[in-house]
Write a protein that holds these residues in place. Sequence first.
Motif, PDB file in Angstrom:
ATOM      1  N   ALA A  76       0.794  -1.229   0.000  1.00  0.00           N
ATOM      2  CA  ALA A  76       0.000   0.000   0.000  1.00  0.00           C
ATOM      3  C   ALA A  76       0.826   1.277   0.000  1.00  0.00           C
ATOM      4  O   ALA A  76       0.280   2.359  -0.231  1.00  0.00           O
ATOM      5  N   ALA A  77       2.123   1.189   0.249  1.00  0.00           N
ATOM      6  CA  ALA A  77       2.910   2.379   0.560  1.00  0.00           C
ATOM      7  C   ALA A  77       2.899   3.449  -0.519  1.00  0.00           C
ATOM      8  O   ALA A  77       2.953   4.637  -0.200  1.00  0.00           O
ATOM      9  N   ASP A  78       2.854   3.065  -1.799  1.00  0.00           N
ATOM     10  CA  ASP A  78       2.968   4.058  -2.863  1.00  0.00           C
ATOM     11  C   ASP A  78       1.695   4.179  -3.699  1.00  0.00           C
ATOM     12  O   ASP A  78       1.733   4.600  -4.841  1.00  0.00           O
ATOM     13  N   GLN A  79       0.557   3.840  -3.103  1.00  0.00           N
ATOM     14  CA  GLN A  79      -0.702   3.884  -3.842  1.00  0.00           C
ATOM     15  C   GLN A  79      -1.618   4.968  -3.271  1.00  0.00           C
ATOM     16  O   GLN A  79      -1.938   4.959  -2.085  1.00  0.00           O
ATOM     17  N   ASP A  80      -2.059   5.888  -4.129  1.00  0.00           N
ATOM     18  CA  ASP A  80      -2.965   6.941  -3.682  1.00  0.00           C
ATOM     19  C   ASP A  80      -4.246   6.361  -3.097  1.00  0.00           C
ATOM     20  O   ASP A  80      -4.724   6.800  -2.051  1.00  0.00           O
ATOM     21  N   SER A  81      -4.825   5.381  -3.794  1.00  0.00           N
ATOM     22  CA  SER A  81      -6.098   4.814  -3.342  1.00  0.00           C
ATOM     23  C   SER A  81      -5.941   4.110  -1.999  1.00  0.00           C
ATOM     24  O   SER A  81      -6.830   4.183  -1.145  1.00  0.00           O
ATOM     25  N   ALA A  82      -4.799   3.422  -1.801  1.00  0.00           N
ATOM     26  CA  ALA A  82      -4.563   2.737  -0.526  1.00  0.00           C
ATOM     27  C   ALA A  82      -4.408   3.745   0.605  1.00  0.00           C
ATOM     28  O   ALA A  82      -4.916   3.533   1.715  1.00  0.00           O
ATOM     29  N   PHE A  83      -3.709   4.838   0.332  1.00  0.00           N
ATOM     30  CA  PHE A  83      -3.560   5.877   1.353  1.00  0.00           C
ATOM     31  C   PHE A  83      -4.923   6.433   1.745  1.00  0.00           C
ATOM     32  O   PHE A  83      -5.239   6.566   2.933  1.00  0.00           O
ATOM     33  N   ASN A  84      -5.744   6.753   0.750  1.00  0.00           N
ATOM     34  CA  ASN A  84      -7.071   7.297   1.045  1.00  0.00           C
ATOM     35  C   ASN A  84      -7.935   6.308   1.818  1.00  0.00           C
ATOM     36  O   ASN A  84      -8.670   6.687   2.739  1.00  0.00           O
ATOM     37  N   GLU A  85      -7.843   5.037   1.444  1.00  0.00           N
ATOM     38  CA  GLU A  85      -8.604   4.015   2.166  1.00  0.00           C
ATOM     39  C   GLU A  85      -8.123   3.882   3.603  1.00  0.00           C
ATOM     40  O   GLU A  85      -8.932   3.720   4.529  1.00  0.00           O
ATOM     41  N   ALA A  86      -6.799   3.954   3.796  1.00  0.00           N
ATOM     42  CA  ALA A  86      -6.238   3.865   5.152  1.00  0.00           C
ATOM     43  C   ALA A  86      -6.750   5.008   6.023  1.00  0.00           C
ATOM     44  O   ALA A  86      -7.083   4.810   7.199  1.00  0.00           O
ATOM     45  N   VAL A  87      -6.809   6.214   5.459  1.00  0.00           N
ATOM     46  CA  VAL A  87      -7.327   7.357   6.215  1.00  0.00           C
ATOM     47  C   VAL A  87      -8.793   7.149   6.574  1.00  0.00           C
ATOM     48  O   VAL A  87      -9.226   7.454   7.694  1.00  0.00           O
ATOM     49  N   GLN A  88      -9.577   6.615   5.648  1.00  0.00           N
ATOM     50  CA  GLN A  88     -10.999   6.353   5.926  1.00  0.00           C
ATOM     51  C   GLN A  88     -11.168   5.342   7.053  1.00  0.00           C
ATOM     52  O   GLN A  88     -12.038   5.509   7.925  1.00  0.00           O
ATOM     53  N   VAL A 112       1.184   2.968   6.749  1.00  0.00           N
ATOM     54  CA  VAL A 112       0.777   3.290   5.378  1.00  0.00           C
ATOM     55  C   VAL A 112       0.934   4.786   5.132  1.00  0.00           C
ATOM     56  O   VAL A 112       1.473   5.215   4.106  1.00  0.00           O
ATOM     57  N   GLY A 113       0.482   5.583   6.089  1.00  0.00           N
ATOM     58  CA  GLY A 113       0.565   7.035   5.930  1.00  0.00           C
ATOM     59  C   GLY A 113       1.986   7.551   5.856  1.00  0.00           C
ATOM     60  O   GLY A 113       2.328   8.346   4.972  1.00  0.00           O
ATOM     61  N   THR A 114       2.828   7.098   6.765  1.00  0.00           N
ATOM     62  CA  THR A 114       4.202   7.591   6.777  1.00  0.00           C
ATOM     63  C   THR A 114       4.982   7.097   5.567  1.00  0.00           C
ATOM     64  O   THR A 114       5.820   7.817   5.018  1.00  0.00           O
ATOM     65  N   SER A 115       4.700   5.891   5.122  1.00  0.00           N
ATOM     66  CA  SER A 115       5.368   5.358   3.934  1.00  0.00           C
ATOM     67  C   SER A 115       4.951   6.141   2.702  1.00  0.00           C
ATOM     68  O   SER A 115       5.775   6.436   1.824  1.00  0.00           O
ATOM     69  N   TYR A 116       3.666   6.479   2.634  1.00  0.00           N
ATOM     70  CA  TYR A 116       3.169   7.256   1.507  1.00  0.00           C
ATOM     71  C   TYR A 116       3.834   8.636   1.473  1.00  0.00           C
ATOM     72  O   TYR A 116       4.249   9.115   0.409  1.00  0.00           O
ATOM     73  N   ILE A 142     -11.416  13.139  19.102  1.00  0.00           N
ATOM     74  CA  ILE A 142     -11.727  12.422  17.864  1.00  0.00           C
ATOM     75  C   ILE A 142     -11.481  13.324  16.659  1.00  0.00           C
ATOM     76  O   ILE A 142     -10.891  12.918  15.654  1.00  0.00           O
ATOM     77  N   ASP A 143     -11.922  14.571  16.764  1.00  0.00           N
ATOM     78  CA  ASP A 143     -11.740  15.524  15.672  1.00  0.00           C
ATOM     79  C   ASP A 143     -10.260  15.737  15.364  1.00  0.00           C
ATOM     80  O   ASP A 143      -9.852  15.735  14.191  1.00  0.00           O
ATOM     81  N   ALA A 144      -9.450  15.900  16.412  1.00  0.00           N
ATOM     82  CA  ALA A 144      -8.012  16.111  16.205  1.00  0.00           C
ATOM     83  C   ALA A 144      -7.352  14.880  15.591  1.00  0.00           C
ATOM     84  O   ALA A 144      -6.488  14.995  14.718  1.00  0.00           O
ATOM     85  N   LEU A 145      -7.772  13.709  16.056  1.00  0.00           N
ATOM     86  CA  LEU A 145      -7.209  12.479  15.508  1.00  0.00           C
ATOM     87  C   LEU A 145      -7.534  12.357  14.021  1.00  0.00           C
ATOM     88  O   LEU A 145      -6.669  11.999  13.209  1.00  0.00           O
ATOM     89  N   ARG A 146      -8.760  12.663  13.664  1.00  0.00           N
ATOM     90  CA  ARG A 146      -9.169  12.575  12.265  1.00  0.00           C
ATOM     91  C   ARG A 146      -8.513  13.642  11.400  1.00  0.00           C
ATOM     92  O   ARG A 146      -8.356  13.460  10.192  1.00  0.00           O
TER      93      ARG A 146
END
Length: 271
Positions: free
Chosen positions: A122-134, A208-212, A250-254
Amino acid sequence: MSGNDGDTAAGAFAEDFEGPAYSRELWSRATDVGSTVTVGRSRAEQAAGQIARLAAAIPAGERIGSKDELRKLCGVSVGTINEAIKLAQTRGIITSRPGPGGGLFACDPSPLSRMNGWFRTAADQDSAFNEAVQIRDAIAPLLIEEVLRRITLADQDALAEHLEHVRRTRTSGTVSDFVWACWALHARLADMGKGVLLNTLYLSIMDVGTSYVRTELETTPPEDVDPSPLAEVMEDLVDALARRDNDAAIDALRRTVPTMILRRHTLDSPS
């Protein structure tokens, strides 16, 4: 952003930022940490990711190809493809059959194997990063609820120390030092919840986030890197936890998204 930060931002980050958030030692070098993403992936790891994508695209039991065919497809040496195939077999992605009509075949891996494979590629995929954030946004209330139920004065002191380190690295450290300090704070937060599955999932998403971000910084000019937004969110998160304010925490975490430090992502984000 200070001149000292700007001089070292993207270049130093790409060179120094080499691991996930579990420990400083892992952060400083490429490593494979079990079910989490591999940062600074080797050629064998990249080839194993290609094999995984091939296997995912066909029904279980269908032939992917021979070892030599995969070697040519991945553009790697014999030794590298052997290592990649071993990784893919260990993860339940493929199986091999000898003799006429043999070769490498797609498997139907367990859900856990599929999840592990997703994190690893997942590290270099835009879609994977977005999914990880969700996913992170979805589990944020669970994590914060667990943390606020268990938080102690000692935990608050530990978070305050982490926050002070974030401030120091923001003003006088490299970008890699700063981001490490931010994720170390989040790792401490996750550990406070004591839920092993939730903790592991959260830390994997952090990877995933830091790798991206590491991949993005390889093509980001130093002047387009600004730690300020992320530093502000860290302040808000620790303050909300100290006040036992569930909704604010929760807001800050998100709002904690690693690409906040990249100006082009900040500008592209919806207001």
